[in-house]
Design a protein around this motif. Structure first.
Motif, PDB file in Angstrom:
ATOM      1  N   LEU A 252      -7.487  -0.165  14.112  1.00  0.00           N
ATOM      2  CA  LEU A 252      -7.367  -0.544  12.709  1.00  0.00           C
ATOM      3  C   LEU A 252      -8.452  -1.540  12.304  1.00  0.00           C
ATOM      4  O   LEU A 252      -8.963  -2.303  13.122  1.00  0.00           O
ATOM      5  CB  LEU A 252      -5.983  -1.155  12.435  1.00  0.00           C
ATOM      6  CG  LEU A 252      -4.783  -0.263  12.741  1.00  0.00           C
ATOM      7  CD1 LEU A 252      -3.502  -0.961  12.308  1.00  0.00           C
ATOM      8  CD2 LEU A 252      -4.916   1.096  12.061  1.00  0.00           C
ATOM      9  N   ALA A 253      -8.764  -1.556  11.012  1.00  0.00           N
ATOM     10  CA  ALA A 253      -9.740  -2.492  10.466  1.00  0.00           C
ATOM     11  C   ALA A 253      -9.175  -3.909  10.481  1.00  0.00           C
ATOM     12  O   ALA A 253      -7.954  -4.095  10.404  1.00  0.00           O
ATOM     13  CB  ALA A 253     -10.093  -2.086   9.034  1.00  0.00           C
ATOM     14  N   PRO A 254     -10.036  -4.908  10.572  1.00  0.00           N
ATOM     15  CA  PRO A 254      -9.552  -6.300  10.631  1.00  0.00           C
ATOM     16  C   PRO A 254      -8.620  -6.683   9.494  1.00  0.00           C
ATOM     17  O   PRO A 254      -7.640  -7.405   9.713  1.00  0.00           O
ATOM     18  CB  PRO A 254     -10.852  -7.112  10.592  1.00  0.00           C
ATOM     19  CG  PRO A 254     -11.873  -6.216  11.214  1.00  0.00           C
ATOM     20  CD  PRO A 254     -11.495  -4.833  10.774  1.00  0.00           C
ATOM     21  N   VAL A 255      -8.876  -6.202   8.280  1.00  0.00           N
ATOM     22  CA  VAL A 255      -8.005  -6.568   7.158  1.00  0.00           C
ATOM     23  C   VAL A 255      -6.600  -6.014   7.347  1.00  0.00           C
ATOM     24  O   VAL A 255      -5.602  -6.663   6.994  1.00  0.00           O
ATOM     25  CB  VAL A 255      -8.623  -6.098   5.811  1.00  0.00           C
ATOM     26  CG1 VAL A 255      -8.707  -4.572   5.745  1.00  0.00           C
ATOM     27  CG2 VAL A 255      -7.824  -6.666   4.642  1.00  0.00           C
TER      28      VAL A 255
ATOM     29  N   GLN B   6       0.158   3.395  10.165  1.00  0.00           N
ATOM     30  CA  GLN B   6       0.831   2.393  10.993  1.00  0.00           C
ATOM     31  C   GLN B   6       1.885   1.646  10.180  1.00  0.00           C
ATOM     32  O   GLN B   6       2.988   1.383  10.670  1.00  0.00           O
ATOM     33  CB  GLN B   6      -0.186   1.406  11.550  1.00  0.00           C
ATOM     34  CG  GLN B   6       0.410   0.399  12.525  1.00  0.00           C
ATOM     35  CD  GLN B   6       0.981   1.068  13.761  1.00  0.00           C
ATOM     36  OE1 GLN B   6       0.248   1.600  14.583  1.00  0.00           O
ATOM     37  NE2 GLN B   6       2.299   1.057  13.895  1.00  0.00           N
ATOM     38  N   MET B   7       1.573   1.304   8.955  1.00  0.00           N
ATOM     39  CA  MET B   7       2.563   0.664   8.078  1.00  0.00           C
ATOM     40  C   MET B   7       3.775   1.568   7.885  1.00  0.00           C
ATOM     41  O   MET B   7       4.922   1.100   7.921  1.00  0.00           O
ATOM     42  CB  MET B   7       1.926   0.345   6.726  1.00  0.00           C
ATOM     43  CG  MET B   7       0.816  -0.674   6.764  1.00  0.00           C
ATOM     44  SD  MET B   7       0.014  -0.799   5.137  1.00  0.00           S
ATOM     45  CE  MET B   7      -1.457  -1.730   5.555  1.00  0.00           C
TER      46      MET B   7
ATOM     47  N   ASN C 271       0.829  -1.221   0.000  1.00  0.00           N
ATOM     48  CA  ASN C 271       0.000   0.000   0.000  1.00  0.00           C
ATOM     49  C   ASN C 271       0.850   1.252   0.000  1.00  0.00           C
ATOM     50  O   ASN C 271       0.471   2.277  -0.590  1.00  0.00           O
ATOM     51  CB  ASN C 271      -0.905   0.032   1.245  1.00  0.00           C
ATOM     52  CG  ASN C 271      -1.710  -1.218   1.417  1.00  0.00           C
ATOM     53  OD1 ASN C 271      -1.184  -2.328   1.355  1.00  0.00           O
ATOM     54  ND2 ASN C 271      -3.014  -1.070   1.651  1.00  0.00           N
ATOM     55  N   LEU C 272       1.999   1.204   0.675  1.00  0.00           N
ATOM     56  CA  LEU C 272       2.834   2.401   0.763  1.00  0.00           C
ATOM     57  C   LEU C 272       3.430   2.782  -0.584  1.00  0.00           C
ATOM     58  O   LEU C 272       3.610   3.967  -0.875  1.00  0.00           O
ATOM     59  CB  LEU C 272       3.959   2.184   1.786  1.00  0.00           C
ATOM     60  CG  LEU C 272       3.533   2.029   3.241  1.00  0.00           C
ATOM     61  CD1 LEU C 272       4.762   1.885   4.134  1.00  0.00           C
ATOM     62  CD2 LEU C 272       2.673   3.207   3.707  1.00  0.00           C
ATOM     63  N   LYS C 273       3.750   1.795  -1.395  1.00  0.00           N
ATOM     64  CA  LYS C 273       4.336   2.096  -2.703  1.00  0.00           C
ATOM     65  C   LYS C 273       3.361   2.870  -3.572  1.00  0.00           C
ATOM     66  O   LYS C 273       3.743   3.780  -4.314  1.00  0.00           O
ATOM     67  CB  LYS C 273       4.756   0.808  -3.402  1.00  0.00           C
ATOM     68  CG  LYS C 273       5.560   1.047  -4.676  1.00  0.00           C
ATOM     69  CD  LYS C 273       6.132  -0.236  -5.226  1.00  0.00           C
ATOM     70  CE  LYS C 273       7.024   0.054  -6.424  1.00  0.00           C
ATOM     71  NZ  LYS C 273       7.635  -1.180  -6.965  1.00  0.00           N
TER      72      LYS C 273
ATOM     73  N   LYS D 200      -2.379  12.397   5.507  1.00  0.00           N
ATOM     74  CA  LYS D 200      -3.495  12.149   4.594  1.00  0.00           C
ATOM     75  C   LYS D 200      -3.686  10.659   4.336  1.00  0.00           C
ATOM     76  O   LYS D 200      -4.595  10.260   3.621  1.00  0.00           O
ATOM     77  CB  LYS D 200      -3.266  12.900   3.278  1.00  0.00           C
ATOM     78  CG  LYS D 200      -3.346  14.415   3.440  1.00  0.00           C
ATOM     79  CD  LYS D 200      -3.207  15.135   2.116  1.00  0.00           C
ATOM     80  CE  LYS D 200      -3.328  16.646   2.311  1.00  0.00           C
ATOM     81  NZ  LYS D 200      -3.146  17.385   1.042  1.00  0.00           N
ATOM     82  N   LEU D 201      -2.817   9.852   4.931  1.00  0.00           N
ATOM     83  CA  LEU D 201      -2.956   8.411   4.830  1.00  0.00           C
ATOM     84  C   LEU D 201      -4.031   7.917   5.788  1.00  0.00           C
ATOM     85  O   LEU D 201      -4.356   8.568   6.769  1.00  0.00           O
ATOM     86  CB  LEU D 201      -1.630   7.737   5.179  1.00  0.00           C
ATOM     87  CG  LEU D 201      -0.395   8.139   4.370  1.00  0.00           C
ATOM     88  CD1 LEU D 201       0.837   7.464   4.938  1.00  0.00           C
ATOM     89  CD2 LEU D 201      -0.560   7.795   2.904  1.00  0.00           C
ATOM     90  N   SER D 202      -4.567   6.749   5.498  1.00  0.00           N
ATOM     91  CA  SER D 202      -5.489   6.127   6.442  1.00  0.00           C
ATOM     92  C   SER D 202      -4.733   5.712   7.697  1.00  0.00           C
ATOM     93  O   SER D 202      -3.490   5.683   7.711  1.00  0.00           O
ATOM     94  CB  SER D 202      -6.136   4.895   5.802  1.00  0.00           C
ATOM     95  OG  SER D 202      -5.165   3.861   5.637  1.00  0.00           O
TER      96      SER D 202
END
Length: 240
Positions: free
Chosen positions: A171-174, A147-148, A128-130, A140-142
């Motif tokens: 955080l969401a489960p996923v 956290q990542m 996701n970071l890439k 502005k990130l989720s």
């Protein structure tokens, strides 16, 4: 002879006392972390878990006792000197720099030791970071992406002992599943992780051993293999 008895702990904490001002928070904390382990500190809010991490890292200056990293006494060292011994702290609040992009946040920390992960390696852990690399400012990130980013940033430093404070909070489960996958991958790569976590169900998917804290003390320690036998104890201290 127990195999662990032949191995020196990478982190050994003995009679750790800590204060916030006049408030005495830690009352003789004792535990060990061995190379390549994931060890989880469990406990209710206010038990002293985060204070323990901050004390180990030297962020909390009012502390006494013994903290040995690879056999070296660090209790009198400042946090910048402790970091250079190969330990890194990822705080619950993440500490993302709002005005910097994802790439700038990742490149900001210095390498304190050889062996820091490259950006490519970090993007393998957190694809996701890439996708957000140059276009997104940090805040502005989720929450999950922040956290990542916070974990990825400390992996750049070359530290091999990672202190993670509540990495799944909110955080969401996923995303929680992805964080768990990352922790298991880091362990397989030889990292040692000391984790503070209130989400016991998540902790049970990654931890080798647990220490339960209550009122600034470690009151119980056990291995993952003993988990089923300790469910009553966990219910007593955590309400799980």
């Amino acid at each position: 002879m127990n195999e662990r008895a032949r191995i020196e702990p990478i982190l050994a904490v003995e009679d750790l006392q800590a204060w916030y001002g006049e408030s005495h928070i830690l009352h003789g904390v004792n535990f060990q972390v061995y190379p390549g382990e994931v060890v989880t500190l469990l406990g209710r809010n206010g038990a002293g878990k985060t204070t323990t991490l901050k004390s180990v890292m030297g962020i909390l200056p009012q502390r006494t006792g013994s903290v040995r990293l690879d056999g070296r006494q660090t209790i009198s060292l400042p946090s910048n000197a402790i970091a250079r011994l190969g330990i890194a702290f990822c705080p619950e609040e993440r500490g993302i720099f709002a005005s910097l992009s994802v790439e700038e946040n990742l490149l900001l920390p210095p390498q304190v030791r050889p062996g820091g992960l490259s950006l490519d390696r970090i993007f393998e852990l957190f694809p996701n970071l890439k996708e957000r690399l140059g276009s997104s400012q940090g805040t502005k990130l989720s929450g999950g992406e922040q956290q990542m980013l916070a974990i990825g940033r400390i992996l750049r430093t070359g530290a091999r002992l990672l202190l993670l404070d509540e990495p799944t909070e909110g955080l969401a489960p996923v995303i929680i599943r992805q964080i768990g996958k990352t922790i298991r991958s880091l362990k397989a790569q030889g990292f040692t992780i000391l984790l503070v976590e209130q989400n016991f169900r998540f902790a049970s998917t990654v931890a080798d051993r647990y220490y339960i804290m209550e009122h600034g003390r470690v009151v119980e320690g056990f291995a993952n293999a003993e988990l089923n036998a300790k469910l009553d104890t966990l219910h007593e201290y955590l309400g799980v």
